[in-house]
Design a protein around this motif. Structure first.
Motif, PDB file in Angstrom:
ATOM      1  N   ARG A  98       0.844  -1.201   0.000  1.00 23.63           N
ATOM      2  CA  ARG A  98       0.000   0.000   0.000  1.00 23.63           C
ATOM      3  C   ARG A  98       0.878   1.249   0.000  1.00 23.63           C
ATOM      4  O   ARG A  98       1.748   1.389   0.842  1.00 23.63           O
ATOM      5  CB  ARG A  98      -0.902   0.002   1.238  1.00 23.63           C
ATOM      6  N   THR A  99       0.631   2.133  -0.953  1.00 22.69           N
ATOM      7  CA  THR A  99       1.321   3.426  -0.939  1.00 22.69           C
ATOM      8  C   THR A  99       0.398   4.468  -0.311  1.00 22.69           C
ATOM      9  O   THR A  99      -0.774   4.189  -0.057  1.00 22.69           O
ATOM     10  CB  THR A  99       1.720   3.855  -2.366  1.00 22.69           C
ATOM     11  N   THR A 100       0.933   5.657  -0.074  1.00 19.30           N
ATOM     12  CA  THR A 100       0.203   6.721   0.632  1.00 19.30           C
ATOM     13  C   THR A 100      -0.424   6.153   1.911  1.00 19.30           C
ATOM     14  O   THR A 100      -1.568   6.456   2.241  1.00 19.30           O
ATOM     15  CB  THR A 100      -0.879   7.361  -0.275  1.00 19.30           C
ATOM     16  N   ALA A 101       0.345   5.332   2.593  1.00 21.20           N
ATOM     17  CA  ALA A 101      -0.132   4.697   3.833  1.00 21.20           C
ATOM     18  C   ALA A 101       0.908   4.960   4.917  1.00 21.20           C
ATOM     19  O   ALA A 101       1.728   4.097   5.246  1.00 21.20           O
ATOM     20  CB  ALA A 101      -0.336   3.199   3.610  1.00 21.20           C
ATOM     21  N   MET A 102       0.907   6.170   5.416  1.00 18.40           N
ATOM     22  CA  MET A 102       1.892   6.592   6.420  1.00 18.40           C
ATOM     23  C   MET A 102       1.520   5.991   7.779  1.00 18.40           C
ATOM     24  O   MET A 102       0.409   6.210   8.267  1.00 18.40           O
ATOM     25  CB  MET A 102       1.880   8.123   6.499  1.00 18.40           C
ATOM     26  N   ALA A 103       2.426   5.216   8.349  1.00 16.64           N
ATOM     27  CA  ALA A 103       2.188   4.679   9.696  1.00 16.64           C
ATOM     28  C   ALA A 103       2.522   5.782  10.696  1.00 16.64           C
ATOM     29  O   ALA A 103       3.656   6.243  10.756  1.00 16.64           O
ATOM     30  CB  ALA A 103       3.051   3.450   9.927  1.00 16.64           C
ATOM     31  N   ARG A 104       1.523   6.208  11.451  1.00 20.43           N
ATOM     32  CA  ARG A 104       1.749   7.323  12.379  1.00 20.43           C
ATOM     33  C   ARG A 104       2.062   6.851  13.787  1.00 20.43           C
ATOM     34  O   ARG A 104       2.689   7.574  14.560  1.00 20.43           O
ATOM     35  CB  ARG A 104       0.524   8.239  12.401  1.00 20.43           C
ATOM     36  N   ALA A 105       1.590   5.675  14.164  1.00 18.79           N
ATOM     37  CA  ALA A 105       1.835   5.210  15.532  1.00 18.79           C
ATOM     38  C   ALA A 105       1.873   3.691  15.576  1.00 18.79           C
ATOM     39  O   ALA A 105       1.266   3.016  14.740  1.00 18.79           O
ATOM     40  CB  ALA A 105       0.731   5.736  16.451  1.00 18.79           C
ATOM     41  N   ALA A 123      -7.990  12.594  10.821  1.00 19.34           N
ATOM     42  CA  ALA A 123      -9.410  12.664  10.460  1.00 19.34           C
ATOM     43  C   ALA A 123      -9.906  11.328   9.899  1.00 19.34           C
ATOM     44  O   ALA A 123     -11.070  10.976  10.072  1.00 19.34           O
ATOM     45  CB  ALA A 123      -9.627  13.767   9.426  1.00 19.34           C
ATOM     46  N   ALA A 124      -9.013  10.608   9.221  1.00 19.76           N
ATOM     47  CA  ALA A 124      -9.428   9.336   8.607  1.00 19.76           C
ATOM     48  C   ALA A 124      -8.474   8.233   9.064  1.00 19.76           C
ATOM     49  O   ALA A 124      -7.749   7.640   8.282  1.00 19.76           O
ATOM     50  CB  ALA A 124      -9.432   9.465   7.094  1.00 19.76           C
ATOM     51  N   GLU A 125      -8.500   7.997  10.366  1.00 19.66           N
ATOM     52  CA  GLU A 125      -7.542   7.086  10.974  1.00 19.66           C
ATOM     53  C   GLU A 125      -7.947   5.620  10.731  1.00 19.66           C
ATOM     54  O   GLU A 125      -9.116   5.279  10.784  1.00 19.66           O
ATOM     55  CB  GLU A 125      -7.548   7.379  12.472  1.00 19.66           C
ATOM     56  N   GLU A 126      -6.948   4.783  10.480  1.00 18.71           N
ATOM     57  CA  GLU A 126      -7.215   3.360  10.267  1.00 18.71           C
ATOM     58  C   GLU A 126      -6.277   2.574  11.193  1.00 18.71           C
ATOM     59  O   GLU A 126      -5.119   2.950  11.379  1.00 18.71           O
ATOM     60  CB  GLU A 126      -6.891   3.015   8.805  1.00 18.71           C
ATOM     61  N   HIS A 127      -6.795   1.494  11.762  1.00 20.69           N
ATOM     62  CA  HIS A 127      -5.952   0.639  12.597  1.00 20.69           C
ATOM     63  C   HIS A 127      -5.675  -0.666  11.878  1.00 20.69           C
ATOM     64  O   HIS A 127      -6.580  -1.266  11.302  1.00 20.69           O
ATOM     65  CB  HIS A 127      -6.635   0.341  13.944  1.00 20.69           C
ATOM     66  N   ILE A 128      -4.414  -1.074  11.885  1.00 14.12           N
ATOM     67  CA  ILE A 128      -4.046  -2.353  11.284  1.00 14.12           C
ATOM     68  C   ILE A 128      -3.370  -3.189  12.360  1.00 14.12           C
ATOM     69  O   ILE A 128      -2.375  -2.753  12.951  1.00 14.12           O
ATOM     70  CB  ILE A 128      -3.087  -2.137  10.092  1.00 14.12           C
ATOM     71  N   ASP A 129      -3.885  -4.370  12.611  1.00  8.60           N
ATOM     72  CA  ASP A 129      -3.287  -5.236  13.624  1.00  8.60           C
ATOM     73  C   ASP A 129      -2.332  -6.225  12.966  1.00  8.60           C
ATOM     74  O   ASP A 129      -2.568  -6.682  11.845  1.00  8.60           O
ATOM     75  CB  ASP A 129      -4.374  -5.969  14.404  1.00  8.60           C
ATOM     76  N   ALA A 130      -1.254  -6.511  13.686  1.00  9.28           N
ATOM     77  CA  ALA A 130      -0.226  -7.388  13.126  1.00  9.28           C
ATOM     78  C   ALA A 130       0.308  -8.298  14.222  1.00  9.28           C
ATOM     79  O   ALA A 130       0.334  -7.927  15.398  1.00  9.28           O
ATOM     80  CB  ALA A 130       0.925  -6.548  12.563  1.00  9.28           C
ATOM     81  N   ASP A 131       0.747  -9.491  13.811  1.00  7.84           N
ATOM     82  CA  ASP A 131       1.417 -10.388  14.756  1.00  7.84           C
ATOM     83  C   ASP A 131       2.892 -10.022  14.884  1.00  7.84           C
ATOM     84  O   ASP A 131       3.522 -10.288  15.901  1.00  7.84           O
ATOM     85  CB  ASP A 131       1.271 -11.827  14.268  1.00  7.84           C
TER      86      ASP A 131
END
Ligand SMILES: Cc1cc2nc3c(=O)[nH]c(=O)nc-3n(C[C@H](O)[C@H](O)[C@H](O)COP(=O)(O)OP(=O)(O)OC[C@H]3O[C@@H](n4cnc5c(N)ncnc54)[C@H](O)[C@@H]3O)c2cc1C
Length: 499
Positions: free
Chosen positions: A255-262, A284-292
């Motif tokens: 994924r591009t334009t997918a800046m990990a902020r935290a 404003a358009a926050e997304e959470h991605i969970d990972a192992d």
């Protein structure tokens, strides 16, 4: 583990060569891989675009073949047939009013043949005499890590540092020998210098046996050659093609334009394995991605920001904060071949030149791209015949003011200095200015200790690994090696361990 799939999820933050190589090394593992690249484009410091209709790299342009990692990856992604070798890697130093041969028998500018150094004219007669004292001086004591300039200067004097070692280090790190670590930037020489009293002898012990060269041509044989060919290679369409091929071959979701902020520990249910949560996108358009497991493949500053959300990682945050970066710009100029005196750039006999900072020029290194890479020399410009393409590197650490100048200004400065060095007449027919903010990590004194602290702190975090240019070398093969290690570490954690 992500409930939507049986396979553990590995997220790689950063779509430069290190992050993409890590994804590639996980391609056959029983994991699902997502690469998050903050910018709209993959590749980080690898990028190619056209100048005067010719595809020319904007960032990294040459790959060392004496390490297997880069060429191995090129072969594995099916690009071996696109490899091209340099026409010449014989380089010059522009100093004391002329282009002068970079001595062949040197290791990162540290001379091993002091007669050749004297003949080159890169240092003055006094400078050459001072350098030869290296053979007589008692051993130079050093306690722990020291700046390159201190140790090399103690052996050979200031001129060798200023006119040879500093420009070579400037070419690789955009850094200064007075700050850069001897142990981190020249580990092999630093180790050899503990076995030899003379640093020239230590440097000589690391060089291949001298290649026989025709009499009268001793000082023109390429410095970057080994028996069997050059130590460099590239791709015909530009090294900047590699990231796209790597991404495709990895089979990862990229994924591009997918800046990990935290980054923070994921909330866990009862009995669930602890994992990680990445926050991506704008507030404003926050997304959470969970990972192992997470591989952090970004430069020190963003890595430090991500680790700030990880309890117990403060040592790494501090150590990352101690790694500074040099910014730079690449000014690529295209000229009709007829603008150069004689038969064009090839007649000069060099692949380019380095410029010592003490000479006060803006441009620190120049590559004659159409000479170094003969496949580029077929390009023509309508009405003006064959083209010459020249790549000028601007900006050493601390020269940020220079980089604030407008593109047109930087191109004009680069063109004026090229004219003074080569005699080229008239303006270029095309130019391109590529700015690289935070381009190159500075391996300053204490770097190895800093990296050890980061690695120890990250190793204490289950399923977390780091890779990239901030650690064991800025060159592409070194970055790929850290990516392989990071992929192994997360697989060991996830119980695969098949790397
Ligand atoms: C001008 C120039 C010329 C060079 N020439 C050569 C050469 O000829 N040969 C050679 O071997 N080496 C060369 N190098 C060095 C080499 O190219 C780099 O050291 C190497 O490419 C770095 O790769 P990396 O993956 O570690 O980092 P990067 O290329 O910096 O990639 C990191 C990526 O992470 C992304 N990112 C950052 N923060 C986040 C975030 N929070 N979330 C998501 N993504 C993020 C960035 O956008 C970037 O794409 C050169 C470097 C420069 C600048």
């Amino acid at each position: 583990m992500n409930p939507s799939t049986a396979r553990p999820h590995v997220v790689i933050v950063g779509g430069g060569i290190a992050g993409l190589a890590a994804a590639f090394f996980l391609r056959d593992e029983p994991v699902r891989v997502t690469v998050l690249e903050g910018s709209p484009r993959l590749g980080g410091k690898l990028s190619v675009s056209e100048v005067a209709g010719v595809a020319v790299d904007e960032g990294a342009e040459a790959l060392l073949v004496t390490r297997p990692e880069g060429t191995g990856l090129i072969t594995q992604v099916g690009l071996a047939g696109d490899r091209v070798e340099p026409g010449t890697t014989s380089s010059a130093i522009w100093t004391l009013g002329a282009l002068r041969p970079l001595p062949r028998r040197q290791f990162m500018g540290v001379p091993s043949d002091l007669a050749e150094l004297a003949r080159s004219g890169v240092v003055s007669g006094d400078g050459a005499a001072r350098a030869s004292q290296d053979l007589e001086l008692p051993p130079t004591a050093r306690d722990g890590d020291v700046p390159v300039a201190d140790f090399v200067g103690a052996r050979f004097g200031a001129e060798v540092v200023d006119r040879l070692v500093d420009p070579l280090l400037g070419g690789v790190y955009a850094g200064r020998s007075s700050d850069l670590s001897f142990d981190a930037t020249m580990p092999a020489l630093a180790a050899a210098s503990r076995r030899y009293r003379s640093l020239a002898e230590a440097a000589g012990s690391l060089l291949p046996p001298p290649v026989p060269v025709p009499a009268g041509d001793q000082d023109r044989a390429p410095a970057g050659t080994r028996s069997g060919g050059s130590v460099f290679t590239t791709l015909a369409g530009g090294l900047g093609l590699l990231p796209t091929f790597l991404a495709k071959a990895s089979g990862a979701e990229v994924r591009t334009t997918a800046m990990a902020r935290a980054l923070s520990p994921a909330p866990t249910g009862p009995g669930a394995r602890r994992g990680w949560r990445l926050t991506v996108g704008s507030a404003a358009a926050e997304e959470h991605i969970d990972a192992d497991a997470v591989i952090i493949a970004v430069p020190a500053r963003p890595a430090s920001r991500l680790l700030a959300g990880v309890p117990g990682a403060s040592v790494a945050v501090t150590a990352f904060g101690e790694i500074s970066y040099a910014s730079m710009a690449i000014v690529t100029l295209a000229y009709p071949r007829s603008a150069f005196p004689g038969a064009g750039l090839a007649a000069l006999g060099w692949s380019g030149y380095l410029v010592p900072a003490v000479d006060g020029r803006a441009v620190k290194a120049v590559t004659f791209s159409t000479v170094k890479w003969p496949h580029l020399a077929d390009a023509t410009v309508s009405g003006a015949g064959p083209l010459e393409i020249v790549r000028c590197s601007v900006g050493r650490i601390g020269e940020e003011a220079l980089l604030q100048r407008a593109d047109e200004d930087l191109a004009a400065v680069a063109a004026a200095e090229l004219e003074a060095a080569t005699g080229v007449r008239g303006a270029p027919v095309a130019h391109r200015v590529t700015r690289w903010g935070g381009a190159l990590p500075q391996y300053t004194v204490g770097h190895l200790d800093r990296v050890a602290r980061i690695r120890a702190a990250v190793a204490g975090q289950p399923g977390l690994a780091v890779c990239g240019a901030a650690y064991d070398g800025v060159g592409i093969p070194a970055c790929i090696a850290t990516a392989r290690a990071a992929a192994s570490q997360v697989m060991d954690f996830l119980g695969g361990g098949r790397q």
